[in-house]
Design an enzyme around this catalytic site. Structure first.
Site, PDB file in Angstrom:
ATOM      1  N   GLY A  43       2.687  14.419 -13.809  1.00 45.39           N
ATOM      2  CA  GLY A  43       2.614  13.367 -14.825  1.00 45.39           C
ATOM      3  C   GLY A  43       3.602  13.480 -15.963  1.00 45.39           C
ATOM      4  O   GLY A  43       3.841  12.504 -16.681  1.00 45.39           O
ATOM      5  N   CYS A 185      -6.327   8.988 -13.315  1.00 47.96           N
ATOM      6  CA  CYS A 185      -5.749  10.221 -12.775  1.00 47.96           C
ATOM      7  C   CYS A 185      -6.882  10.892 -12.009  1.00 47.96           C
ATOM      8  O   CYS A 185      -8.005  10.977 -12.512  1.00 47.96           O
ATOM      9  CB  CYS A 185      -5.273  11.115 -13.917  1.00 47.96           C
ATOM     10  N   THR A 186      -6.577  11.360 -10.802  1.00 46.05           N
ATOM     11  CA  THR A 186      -7.640  11.901  -9.961  1.00 46.05           C
ATOM     12  C   THR A 186      -8.216  13.222 -10.494  1.00 46.05           C
ATOM     13  O   THR A 186      -9.242  13.686 -10.011  1.00 46.05           O
ATOM     14  CB  THR A 186      -7.149  12.080  -8.511  1.00 46.05           C
ATOM     15  N   HIS A 187      -7.561  13.808 -11.482  1.00 49.71           N
ATOM     16  CA  HIS A 187      -8.146  14.997 -12.126  1.00 49.71           C
ATOM     17  C   HIS A 187      -9.310  14.618 -13.054  1.00 49.71           C
ATOM     18  O   HIS A 187     -10.179  15.442 -13.336  1.00 49.71           O
ATOM     19  CB  HIS A 187      -7.102  15.711 -12.988  1.00 49.71           C
TER      20      HIS A 187
END
Ligand code: DGL
Length: 270
Positions: A43, A185-187
């Site tokens: 990112g 965001c997949t986090h």
């Protein structure tokens, strides 16, 4: 073709939130996961770097013989092009399915998006939502620091540091009166409890990993590529840094540790 695995990649651990959902709704499917742990975070990188990484990650999965590739990464989905033609394989990112659900869910037409710096600078979620619903207001906030917290296992909503960080970053969205927030965001689903507490129960959080898992099932079903019920799905994990760290933190994402092997690969070869 049906017997082949689903290929999923992310910069690191975040894409495991999509793996977890895929395992829930498609327990018969095998999964091959690549986490680019040697090059995380994506990112804060340039567009050129993200494009190069996305292609290498996808090429590795293609070489492993998967039937579909899921870019379970908000950054790649926002910055890199759709690689389906180039790969000759079905391919999806996380932006479209997530925006679709957010637009269904909002009641007041005010949607917040949080993501990495690259994702927010691309305005991918905002553009996609307003393409279909120009009347909606979309508020964006980049929360790159969340990625480092999550990669280091700092997600406890009772932890003072976590609370402080979440409250500082979420303030502008809270003030804007959104009723829906996209965890772009997949986090970030790992911080959902802390974010939810900060925003209040009237705000719905949309999990990009979960929405992408649902969309992946639709693509496979449409193409007749879903596996039969008589197979118990398995998962193989590959990383570009040491497997030990990945194994340690993967349990946070999967709600259980990766039972099968985690192997190191040299992603620069792809
Ligand atoms: N999980 C990724 C995303 O969805 C990226 C985090 C990062 O590498 O910065 O954006």
């Amino acid at each position: 073709m049906k017997e082949k695995a689903i290929g999923i990649f992310d910069s690191g651990l975040g894409g495991l939130t999509a793996v977890r959902e895929i395992q829930k709704i498609m327990p018969n499917e095998d999964i091959i996961y690549f986490g680019d742990t040697g090059r995380v975070p994506y990112g804060s990188k340039s567009k050129d770097a993200i494009n190069k990484y996305a292609r290498q990650d996808a090429r590795f999965l293609k070489k492993m013989g998967v039937k579909i590739i899921v870019a379970a990464c908000g950054t790649v989905s926002s910055v890199a092009p759709d690689l389906s033609e180039e790969l000759g394989l079905p391919y999806t990112g996380v932006v479209n399915p997530t925006c679709f659900t957010a637009a269904q869910v909002t009641k007041n037409g005010r949607i917040g998006v949080i993501g990495t710096a690259a994702t927010i600078n691309s305005h991918s979620y905002k553009r996609r939502i307003q393409e279909k619903h120009p009347e909606f207001e979309v508020y964006e906030e980049h929360c790159q620091l969340f990625v480092s917290f999550v990669e280091n296992g700092l997600v406890d909503p009772d932890d003072e540091l976590v609370r402080l960080m979440v409250s500082r970053y979420m303030k502008p969205l809270k003030d804007s009166g959104v009723d829906t927030v996209i965890l772009g965001c997949t986090h970030f689903p790992l911080l959902a409890e802390a974010i939810g507490r900060e925003m209040g129960s009237h705000v719905t959080l949309i999990d990009s990993g979960k929405e992408t898992a649902i969309y992946t099932k639709i693509i496979l079903a449409e193409r007749g590529l879903l596996r039969e019920n008589n197979h118990q799905g398995s998962a193989q994990y590959y990383v570009s840094d040491t497997p030990a760290d990945f194994e340690k933190f993967a349990g946070l994402f999967l709600k259980n540790s990766p039972k099968n092997h985690v192997e190191h690969i040299n992603i620069e070869e792809y």
